[in-house]
Design an enzyme around this catalytic site. Structure first.
Site: not given
Ligand code: NDP
Length: 256
Positions: A145, A158
Site C-alpha cells: 500500500s 496498517y
Molecule cells: P477485500 O477486503 O475487498 O478482499 C480481500 C480478499 O481477501 C477477499 O477475497 C477475502 O475473502 C480474502 N481474505 C481476507 N482475509 C483473509 C484471511 N485471513 N484468509 C484468507 N483470505 C482472506 O480487499 P482489497 O481487495 O481491497 O485488498 C487486497 C489487498 O490490497 C490488501 O492487502 C489491502 O491491504 C491492499 N490494498 C487495498 C487498497 C484499497 O484501496 N482497496 C489500497 C491499498 C492496498 P474472505 O473475507 O472470504 O476471507
C-alpha cells in the site's frame, strides 16, 4: 509467443474472491496461467470458481484463514500436490485494516493485523520457497500500500505492516536472486473494493481522497492486476526488489 502471456505458468493468489485479488486471479487466468486461490468463505469461493470455470479459466481454490499458521501450511501442501511441486507465481494479496488511532489500538487488534497482513505473507514466502525455486524463474508479488511508502491517514499498524512488506521485498530480492526468484511490491492508493466501499460511500471522505490524487479519481482493481501480470512475465525479468506505487500520482503530489 510467450513474451506477453502466462501459458504453462502456475500461480497462487491469496484472497481471490473479491477486490484486487479477484482481479489478479482473472488477469493471470486470462493470460493462460493455472491459478489456485483461497478465502475464508466457502460459499463465495465456490460461486467464484463456478463463474471462472464457465469462462474457461483454470482456477482452483482452498478455504482457509491465512492468519493461522497451520492453515497456511495446509494450503501450501494442497498447492504443491495440485501443481506437482512447482510454483511460478506467488501473489500475497490478503490484507485488511483496523482504522483505530494509535492510542486506541488494543493488543488483540495489533496481533490480528500483524498476523493477517505481515506474518502470513512472510510465512507463505518461506514455505513456498522450494516450489518457487523449482520453477527456475519464480516471481513473488506483494500487494502492499502507499501507506507503507508515505505517511497517510490509514492508521499506524496498517502502515507498519505495509512498510515491512516493502522492506521484505528488498531482502528477498537479494537473498533469493541466486534461485532466480524475483520479488516486487505493488503499492496501491484507494481502489474501489469491498474493503473500501464503506469508506468511499462517505462523500466527504471520498472527496478528501480524490483531492490528493492528481488523476482525480480512485482506482479500479484491474489497474492493479495489470501491473501484477506484467511483473510475472518474461518482459519484467530484470525488475526485482522494487515497490511500485499505483496511485493516480498521489505519492508524487507535492502541492497539487
Ligand atoms: P477485500 O477486503 O475487498 O478482499 C480481500 C480478499 O481477501 C477477499 O477475497 C477475502 O475473502 C480474502 N481474505 C481476507 N482475509 C483473509 C484471511 N485471513 N484468509 C484468507 N483470505 C482472506 O480487499 P482489497 O481487495 O481491497 O485488498 C487486497 C489487498 O490490497 C490488501 O492487502 C489491502 O491491504 C491492499 N490494498 C487495498 C487498497 C484499497 O484501496 N482497496 C489500497 C491499498 C492496498 P474472505 O473475507 O472470504 O476471507
Amino acid at each position: 509467443s510467450g513474451r506477453w502471456a502466462l501459458h504453462g505458468k502456475t500461480a497462487l493468489v491469496t484472497g481471490g474472491t473479491r477486490g484486487i485479488g479477484r482481479a489478479v486471479v482473472e488477469e493471470l487466468a486470462a493470460l493462460g496461467a493455472a491459478v489456485h486461490t483461497c478465502s475464508r468463505k466457502e460459499e463465495e469461493l465456490g460461486e467464484r470458481i463456478k463463474e471462472w470455470e464457465a469462462r474457461g479459466f483454470r482456477v482452483t481454490g482452498s478455504v482457509c484463514d491465512l492468519s493461522a499458521r497451520d492453515q497456511r501450511e495446509r494450503l501450501l501442501r494442497e498447492v504443491a500436490d495440485h501443481f506437482g511441486g512447482k510454483l511460478d507465481i506467488l501473489v500475497n494479496n490478503v490484507g485488511t485494516n483496523i482504522r483505530n488511532p494509535t492510542t486506541e489500538f488494543s493488543a488483540e487488534e495489533y496481533s490480528f493485523l500483524m498476523a493477517t497482513n505481515l506474518e502470513s505473507a512472510y510465512h507463505l514466502c518461506q514455505i513456498a520457497h522450494p516450489l518457487l525455486k523449482l520453477s527456475g524463474s519464480g516471481s513473488i508479488i506483494f500487494i502492499s500500500s502507499v501507506a507503507g511508502v508515505v505517511g497517510i491517514f490509514s492508521g499506524s499498524v496498517y502502515a507498519m505492516t505495509k512498510g515491512a512488506i516493502n522492506q521484505l521485498t528488498k531482502n528477498l530480492a537479494c537473498e533469493w536472486a541466486k534461485d532466480n526468484i524475483r520479488a516486487n511490491s505493488v503499492a496501491p492508493w484507494y481502489i474501489a473494493t469491498s474493503l473500501t466501499e464503506g469508506l468511499l460511500a462517505n462523500k466527504n471522505f471520498e472527496e478528501q481522497v480524490v483531492s490528493r490524487t492528481p488523476l482525480g479519481r480512485v482506482g479500479e482493481p484491474g489497474e492493479i492486476s495489470a501491473l501484477d501480470a506484467f511483473l510475472c512475465m518474461p518482459g519484467s525479468t530484470y525488475i526485482t526488489g522494487q515497490t511500485i506505487s499505483v496511485d493516480g500520482g498521489m505519492t508524487v503530489n507535492g502541492f497539487y
